[in-house]
Scaffold this active site. Sequence first.
Site, PDB file in Angstrom:
ATOM      1  N   GLY A  49       0.594   5.672   1.282  1.00 22.69           N
ATOM      2  CA  GLY A  49       1.189   6.591   0.525  1.00 22.69           C
ATOM      3  C   GLY A  49       1.807   5.628  -0.643  1.00 22.69           C
ATOM      4  N   GLU A  50       3.111   5.910  -0.677  1.00 15.99           N
ATOM      5  CA  GLU A  50       4.315   5.006  -1.215  1.00 15.99           C
ATOM      6  C   GLU A  50       5.268   4.494  -0.626  1.00 15.99           C
ATOM      7  OE1 GLU A  50       3.637   3.603  -4.430  1.00 15.99           O
ATOM      8  OE2 GLU A  50       5.800   2.712  -3.565  1.00 15.99           O
ATOM      9  N   SER A  51       5.547   3.294  -0.457  1.00 14.94           N
ATOM     10  CA  SER A  51       6.418   2.684   0.330  1.00 14.94           C
ATOM     11  C   SER A  51       7.856   3.107  -0.106  1.00 14.94           C
ATOM     12  CB  SER A  51       6.119   1.299   0.818  1.00 14.94           C
ATOM     13  OG  SER A  51       6.065   0.421  -0.512  1.00 14.94           O
ATOM     14  N   CYS A  81      -1.324   0.509   4.837  1.00 17.72           N
ATOM     15  CA  CYS A  81      -1.005   0.093   3.518  1.00 17.72           C
ATOM     16  C   CYS A  81       0.582   0.380   3.192  1.00 17.72           C
ATOM     17  CB  CYS A  81      -2.136   1.170   2.709  1.00 17.72           C
ATOM     18  SG  CYS A  81      -1.881   0.685   0.960  1.00 17.72           S
ATOM     19  N   ARG A 110       3.475  -6.449  -2.166  1.00 12.84           N
ATOM     20  CA  ARG A 110       3.083  -4.980  -2.663  1.00 12.84           C
ATOM     21  C   ARG A 110       2.233  -5.155  -3.729  1.00 12.84           C
ATOM     22  NH1 ARG A 110       7.208  -1.611  -5.329  1.00 12.84           N
ATOM     23  NH2 ARG A 110       6.062   0.420  -5.250  1.00 12.84           N
ATOM     24  N   ILE A 139      -6.410   0.572  -1.654  1.00 11.70           N
ATOM     25  CA  ILE A 139      -5.994   1.313  -2.711  1.00 11.70           C
ATOM     26  C   ILE A 139      -4.484   0.810  -3.059  1.00 11.70           C
ATOM     27  CG2 ILE A 139      -5.345   3.629  -3.667  1.00 11.70           C
ATOM     28  CD1 ILE A 139      -7.362   4.691  -1.352  1.00 11.70           C
ATOM     29  N   ARG A 140      -4.443  -0.016  -4.240  1.00  6.89           N
ATOM     30  CA  ARG A 140      -3.150  -0.552  -4.468  1.00  6.89           C
ATOM     31  C   ARG A 140      -2.560  -1.167  -3.302  1.00  6.89           C
ATOM     32  NH1 ARG A 140       1.019   2.347  -6.517  1.00  6.89           N
ATOM     33  NH2 ARG A 140       0.386   4.016  -5.197  1.00  6.89           N
ATOM     34  N   HIS A 180      -7.329   1.282   4.551  1.00  8.11           N
ATOM     35  CA  HIS A 180      -7.095   2.860   5.063  1.00  8.11           C
ATOM     36  C   HIS A 180      -8.141   3.109   6.011  1.00  8.11           C
ATOM     37  CE1 HIS A 180      -4.098   4.178   1.965  1.00  8.11           C
ATOM     38  NE2 HIS A 180      -4.503   3.193   1.136  1.00  8.11           N
ATOM     39  N   GLU A 182      -8.403   5.445   7.692  1.00 11.16           N
ATOM     40  CA  GLU A 182      -8.183   7.001   7.857  1.00 11.16           C
ATOM     41  C   GLU A 182      -9.042   7.799   6.958  1.00 11.16           C
ATOM     42  OE1 GLU A 182      -5.881   5.190   7.024  1.00 11.16           O
ATOM     43  OE2 GLU A 182      -4.872   5.823   5.306  1.00 11.16           O
TER      44      GLU A 182
END
EC number: 4.3.3.6
Length: 201
Positions: A49-51, A81, A110, A139-140, A180, A182
Amino acid sequence: MTAPVIGVLALQGDVREHTAALAAAGAHARPIRRPTELETVDGLIIPGGESTTISKLTDLFELREPIDKRIADGMPVYGSCAGMIMLASEVLDGRADQRGFAGIEMTVRRNAFGRQVASFEAPVNLDGIDGGPLHALFIRAPWVEHVGRGVEVLGTVTEGPAAGRIVAVRQENLLATAFHPELTGDRRLHAYFADLVRAAI
Ligand code: GLN
């Protein structure tokens, strides 16, 4: 064999995908938003997601101290991630106010793969996982720039411009991947983590 109960930190990110992957790997999965819910699980996944957001919401939901404490007590945790970033002892290119958990002795960068190759797929061989390389989706994603002595490198990128970069690590009961699993339908990594949780109960 009893199915371990594994929580998925459900503040932000791809919670549903991890929950489904855990169920397919034979674990009981449940979303975790409160300290009382955390008490009911044998292991925890921190999703992608976004840390920076996950860090902020962890404080808002008063989960930081309880998670740190469970980690100190040996609860297995797997971060993918953004979850890898949350488990790193040091973050490069992070936001000044983002904070992780008492985690893996490693330095991660990051968004390391850069804007041009913000998302890509590559085969990654993982130590401890049979059946050939995982088809890893980035992904990023972060990569790992440095690991402490207690950290086992499980996988590196094998081809392309990022070849040689560390993207999967383990330190005792803590597991982290820059990619990822998942999202790909390959359940081997979730099964590996479920085994780790089962062994720690
Ligand atoms: N770049 C994100 C972060 O800094 C991680 C991206 C992801 O989880 N797919 O947290």
